[in-house]
Design an enzyme around this catalytic site. Structure first.
Site, short mmCIF file in Angstrom:
data_model
loop_
_atom_site.label_atom_id
_atom_site.label_comp_id
_atom_site.label_asym_id
_atom_site.label_seq_id
_atom_site.Cartn_x
_atom_site.Cartn_y
_atom_site.Cartn_z
N THR A 21 2.80 -10.63 14.11
CA THR A 21 1.73 -11.05 13.35
C THR A 21 1.00 -9.82 12.91
O THR A 21 0.86 -8.85 13.77
CB THR A 21 0.66 -11.94 14.20
N GLN A 74 -3.97 -22.28 18.27
CA GLN A 74 -4.83 -21.29 17.88
C GLN A 74 -5.01 -19.94 18.65
O GLN A 74 -5.31 -18.74 18.11
CB GLN A 74 -6.26 -21.75 17.40
N THR A 124 1.70 -4.84 3.92
CA THR A 124 1.46 -5.27 5.23
C THR A 124 1.03 -6.73 5.44
O THR A 124 1.20 -7.41 6.60
CB THR A 124 0.83 -4.59 6.18
N THR A 149 0.83 -1.43 -0.05
CA THR A 149 -0.01 -0.07 0.04
C THR A 149 0.94 1.30 -0.07
O THR A 149 0.26 2.30 -0.63
CB THR A 149 -1.00 -0.08 1.15
N SER A 199 0.42 -9.97 -1.06
CA SER A 199 -0.20 -11.20 -1.22
C SER A 199 0.27 -11.99 -2.28
O SER A 199 0.11 -13.15 -2.53
CB SER A 199 -1.75 -11.05 -1.64
#
Ligand code: ASP
Length: 344
Positions: A167, A279, A91, A15, A61
Site C-alpha cells: 500500500t 479499514q 507511485t 514522477t 492516476s
C-alpha cells in the site's frame, strides 16, 4: 562462462520520468529520450537492458486496466528473451497495478519488479537512480539458473515487497510503501539480503499463463458513523453492479441497524458479491468475533481477511472478468490465489 543477464524495462511514467513546467511549476512527464540521458549508469550494471516506453508517459492516476493488460502482454511477448522485468510506474496507483499483475500471471518464474520515485530523476536528491538500479539487480538475480524472486514485487527505498500486499503509505518520504500484513521479501543495504522463506516459488516446469480479462463493475463502500440509508441503498443498486468492497470497522464490524442488514442481504440475494475489508491497515477480518459482525456473516458477506483494498479491487475485477460462474468466483475469493492474503 555465464550468459549475460538481460532485463526489460517498461516505462509507463510517474514522477520518476517528470520535470517541472517552467511556466506553472507543475510536474509533467518529460520525453522518454531525455530520461535515458539521466541514466548513464545503466551501461555499468553488467546487465543487458532494453527499454520499451509506453508513450505518452503518464501520471499513474491516469492508469486504467488497459495499461495493466498492456504490461502483462508485453511481458508475455518478451518472456523467453529476458531474465526479469522492471516496470517504471508512478507511485500513486503502483500497488493497484502490482496487485492486478499478480493475478494475471500464473506460474510466473521470473521477477516482475515495479518501482518509481518520489523526486524526478533529474533532481539532485532524487531517489530514482537507486530505486531503478537496485530493481534491475533484483530482476536479474539468479541462483542455480533460477530467479531468486519469481514474483510481482514493488521495490522502494531499500525494501522489496510482495506487490499484492503493498500500500502507498506516504506522499513525501522516500519510504513510500508498506506491506502491513506480510514481511518484506528482501532488504537492500551494502548487500541485497533475500528472505527466501517468504518468497513464493512456482512448481518447476510449469508454463506461464497470462489472463487479462477485467470487469470493472465494482465499488468500494467505506462505512462511517452516520452513513445514511439512502447512501447505502443507492450504492448497492448501481445498475450493472457485480461486487462491493465493504470497508468496515476494526475486525470487520458494522452498524446493527435492521435497514443496513436488509440492504446487504437483499444485494447478496441478487448475486452481488460483498467482501468485508477492515479499514485498519494491520490485522484481519474476523466475522463473528463481535455481535457487530455476526449480521454481516448472516447477510452473506465474504471475508477479505488481511488483504489490502488494492488487492481486493484487482482480484474482483480479474475474477469477474475471467470466470462466468458465481460459485467459482466466490470460491476463488475465499482462497489465497497468489499470496495476497493469510487465512486465519
Ligand atoms: N503522481 C505521481 C504518479 O503516481 C506520483 C509518483 O510517481 O510518485 O504518477
Amino acid at each position: 562462462m555465464e550468459k549475460e543477464s538481460a532485463v526489460l524495462l517498461l516505462f509507463t511514467g510517474g514522477t520518476i520520468s517528470m520535470s517541472e513546467d517552467p511556466a506553472t511549476g507543475a510536474l509533467r512527464p518529460i520525453d522518454f529520450d531525455r530520461l535515458q540521458e539521466y541514466l548513464p549508469e545503466l551501461k555499468q550494471t553488467g546487465v543487458r537492458v532494453k527499454s520499451i516506453p509506453f508513450l505518452p508517459l503518464v501520471d499513474s492516476s491516469d492508469i486504467q486496466p488497459d495499461t495493466w493488460e498492456k504490461i502483462a502482454l508485453t511481458i508475455q511477448e518478451n518472456y523467453d528473451d529476458f531474465d526479469g522485468f522492471v516496470v517504471l510506474h508512478g507511485t500513486d496507483t503502483m500497488a493497484h497495478t502490482a496487485s492486478a499483475l499478480s493475478f494475471m500471471f500464473e506460474n510466473l518464474s521470473k521477477p516482475v519488479i515495479l518501482t518509481g520515485a518520489q523526486l524526478p530523476i533529474g533532481m539532485m536528491r532524487s531517489d530514482a537512480k537507486e530505486n531503478l538500479l537496485t530493481s534491475i539487480e533484483i530482476a536479474s538475480a539468479k541462483e542455480n539458473g533460477h530467479a531468486i524472486v519469481p514474483e510481482v514485487c514493488i521495490f522502494f527505498e531499500d525494501t522489496l515487497f510482495r506487490g499484492n500486499r503493498t500500500t502507498k503509505k506516504n506522499a513525501e518520504h522516500f519510504s513510500a510503501f508498506n506491506s502491513y500484513n506480510y514481511p518484506p521479501l528482501a532488504k537492500a543495504g551494502v548487500h541485497i539480503k533475500f528472505f527466501r522463506s517468504y518468497i513464493h516459488y512456482p512448481e518447476l516446469g510449469t508454463k506461464l499463463r497470462v489472463r487479462t480479462k477485467i470487469d470493472q463493475n465494482i465499488v468500494i463502500l467505506k462505512l462511517f458513523p452516520g452513513i445514511t440509508h439512502l447512501t447505502v441503498h443507492t450504492i448497492l443498486n448501481i445498475p450493472g453492479l457485480k461486487a462491493v468492497i465493504l470497508e468496515s470497522f476494526g475486525a470487520g464490524n458494522a452498524p446493527r441497524h435492521a435497514w443496513f442488514y436488509n440492504e446487504l442481504k437483499n444485494a447478496t440475494e441478487r448475486g452481488i458479491l460483498i467482501v468485508n475489508k477492515s479499514q485498519c491497515s494491520t490485522g484481519t477480518v474476523e466475522m463473528g468475533r463481535y455481535e457487530t459482525s455476526l449480521n454481516l456473516m448472516n447477510a452473506g458477506l465474504i471475508s477479505g481477511y488481511d488483504c489490502t483494498t488494492e488487492a481486493i479491487v484487482a482480484k474482483l475485477m480479474y475474477l469477474l472478468g475471467e470466470y462466468e460462474s458465481l460459485d467459482e468466483v466466490k470460491h476463488k475469493l475465499s482462497i489465497s490465489m497468489c499470496g495476497e492474503m493469510t487465512i486465519s
